[in-house]
Design a protein around this motif. Sequence first.
Motif, mmCIF file in Angstrom:
data_model
loop_
_atom_site.group_PDB
_atom_site.id
_atom_site.type_symbol
_atom_site.label_atom_id
_atom_site.label_comp_id
_atom_site.label_asym_id
_atom_site.label_seq_id
_atom_site.Cartn_x
_atom_site.Cartn_y
_atom_site.Cartn_z
ATOM 1 N N UNK A 107 0.825 -1.203 0.000
ATOM 2 C CA UNK A 107 0.000 0.000 0.000
ATOM 3 C C UNK A 107 0.863 1.258 0.000
ATOM 4 N N UNK A 108 1.930 1.225 0.780
ATOM 5 C CA UNK A 108 2.804 2.397 0.871
ATOM 6 C C UNK A 108 3.467 2.723 -0.459
ATOM 7 N N UNK A 109 3.603 1.716 -1.320
ATOM 8 C CA UNK A 109 4.240 1.925 -2.615
ATOM 9 C C UNK A 109 3.239 1.941 -3.768
ATOM 10 N N UNK A 110 1.970 2.133 -3.452
ATOM 11 C CA UNK A 110 0.936 2.124 -4.497
ATOM 12 C C UNK A 110 0.770 3.478 -5.165
ATOM 13 N N UNK A 111 1.385 4.524 -4.597
ATOM 14 C CA UNK A 111 1.336 5.837 -5.220
ATOM 15 C C UNK A 111 0.079 6.633 -4.958
ATOM 16 N N UNK A 112 -0.689 6.232 -3.936
ATOM 17 C CA UNK A 112 -1.905 6.967 -3.575
ATOM 18 C C UNK A 112 -1.907 7.179 -2.057
ATOM 19 N N UNK A 113 -2.762 8.086 -1.551
ATOM 20 C CA UNK A 113 -2.821 8.302 -0.096
ATOM 21 C C UNK A 113 -3.225 7.023 0.643
ATOM 22 N N UNK A 114 -2.677 6.867 1.849
ATOM 23 C CA UNK A 114 -2.990 5.707 2.691
ATOM 24 C C UNK A 114 -3.473 6.196 4.043
ATOM 25 N N UNK A 115 -4.627 5.719 4.461
ATOM 26 C CA UNK A 115 -5.158 6.001 5.795
ATOM 27 C C UNK A 115 -5.124 4.725 6.624
ATOM 28 N N UNK A 116 -5.211 4.892 7.945
ATOM 29 C CA UNK A 116 -5.180 3.739 8.841
ATOM 30 C C UNK A 116 -6.568 3.442 9.379
ATOM 31 N N UNK A 117 -6.965 2.181 9.294
ATOM 32 C CA UNK A 117 -8.194 1.724 9.945
ATOM 33 C C UNK A 117 -7.804 1.264 11.345
ATOM 34 N N UNK A 118 -8.405 1.863 12.354
ATOM 35 C CA UNK A 118 -7.975 1.626 13.731
ATOM 36 C C UNK A 118 -8.522 0.324 14.291
ATOM 37 N N UNK A 119 -7.824 -0.165 15.302
ATOM 38 C CA UNK A 119 -8.125 -1.453 15.905
ATOM 39 C C UNK A 119 -8.579 -1.258 17.351
ATOM 40 N N UNK A 120 -9.600 -1.998 17.743
ATOM 41 C CA UNK A 120 -10.096 -1.973 19.111
ATOM 42 C C UNK A 120 -9.190 -2.824 20.012
ATOM 43 N N UNK A 121 -9.281 -2.646 21.327
ATOM 44 C CA UNK A 121 -8.490 -3.494 22.232
ATOM 45 C C UNK A 121 -8.792 -4.979 22.075
ATOM 46 N N UNK A 122 -9.940 -5.308 21.492
ATOM 47 C CA UNK A 122 -10.280 -6.710 21.224
ATOM 48 C C UNK A 122 -9.457 -7.302 20.102
ATOM 49 N N UNK A 123 -8.741 -6.448 19.361
ATOM 50 C CA UNK A 123 -7.952 -6.912 18.237
ATOM 51 C C UNK A 123 -8.678 -6.877 16.920
ATOM 52 N N UNK A 124 -9.934 -6.420 16.925
ATOM 53 C CA UNK A 124 -10.715 -6.342 15.692
ATOM 54 C C UNK A 124 -10.813 -4.896 15.215
ATOM 55 N N UNK A 125 -11.045 -4.736 13.918
ATOM 56 C CA UNK A 125 -11.129 -3.410 13.331
ATOM 57 C C UNK A 125 -12.325 -2.660 13.911
ATOM 58 N N UNK A 126 -12.163 -1.356 14.070
ATOM 59 C CA UNK A 126 -13.204 -0.504 14.632
ATOM 60 C C UNK A 126 -14.214 -0.174 13.536
ATOM 61 N N UNK A 127 -15.326 -0.907 13.501
ATOM 62 C CA UNK A 127 -16.327 -0.713 12.463
ATOM 63 C C UNK A 127 -17.037 0.627 12.601
#
Length: 400
Positions: free
Chosen positions: A123-143
């Motif tokens: 993703x870092x080398x894809x040539x477009x902006x990259x955002x982060x999807x955050x993770x909950x303390x449960x280890x799952x993505x924050x929907x």
Amino acid sequence: MQIFLQGAGLIERLYIREVMIYADYNATAPLRPEARAAMLAAYELGPVNPSSVHKAGRAARAVVEKARAEVGAAIGSRAEDIVFTSGGTESLALAIQGAVAGLDGAATLIVSAIEHEAASKAAAHAGVPVETAYILPTGQVDLDDLRVRLAAWDRGLKGTPILVLMLANNETGILQPVAEAAALIREAGGLTVCDAVQGLGKVAVNVALLGVDYLALSAHKVGGPQGTGALWHRAGAPLKAVLYGGGQERGLRSGTENVAGIAGFGAAMSQAVLDLSRYVSLGTHRDAMEARLKAEGGVIVIGEGSPRLAGVSNFARAGFRAETQVMALDLAGVCISAGSACSSGKVKRSLVLMAMGADDALAESAIRTSFGWNSRPEDFRHVADAWLEAARRTVLKESV
């Protein structure tokens, strides 16, 4: 030391120094006998190229297409939507960078904070902006955070949102709500790339039910050969080649196909589907091992309350550094890992645990044990024995 493991009627020989117990399946799984047999049969065809039009070439092509159908059937897809690659890393690069190229760069990548470096660096080398999807303390993505972000999405400014989210985390085994996240992305007119490398053969994988647009796969995590993988892509999803040459794999992945490796992949996938219930049954032994380690060793089990792969356990004892544990268990004849095993042999603080909110002491002391198709119930007990003995020589004697 030559170790023999019995697997489906065939003796597997592992020439690994002083190894008695293998508990590092998330790094690589032993080759399944079905995969070995399929590979040997492919080698018997001789030096053939599946792109050749003569009889020998057509025979090789038949092997490749049989495997394509086997891999497709294992994930509920059409065979023609499978592109063979050299492994999970290339599959992710093709999906991420190929999707961006297919959109002519009018995209923004949303990459979860716990993705494997194969995904985050692609993703870092894809040539477009990259955002982060955050993770909950449960280890799952924050929907909820993802939902809010997408509701305010400026398509004219950011282009198409492309979510990159793994099915199962390679360090913790925690399963992600991929179907729910993909539905949010789809409603926003976006695309989802799913890294299913660790989930494949361990949980039921159906691309239609997941609702993703791209699914990255790897053979050696399910008992197939190293150096072979695949990318499934939804028909009509934007995708352009990132590797150019002779136009193999419908122009999406040039290069002569690894016929024997692909044959082994197909055979391993077919057997992994049949063995799925057996893998799930490992959870009983994993839970017993964890209960003992908590009671006798005071460990913290990472993601204990979250849905996890049955054969994976990530645990930590603050003050007992991960690299010390790995070396101590290695001397005791037990193979484990600290974090991802795909980082050039380095042992370092787990970024996955940091993303979950763990403090430095916990992140520096977490190790991963992972079991699979050829694991035995007694392997879990031996791992616990070895860890507790190592701990008694270090941290446990200090806490008495």
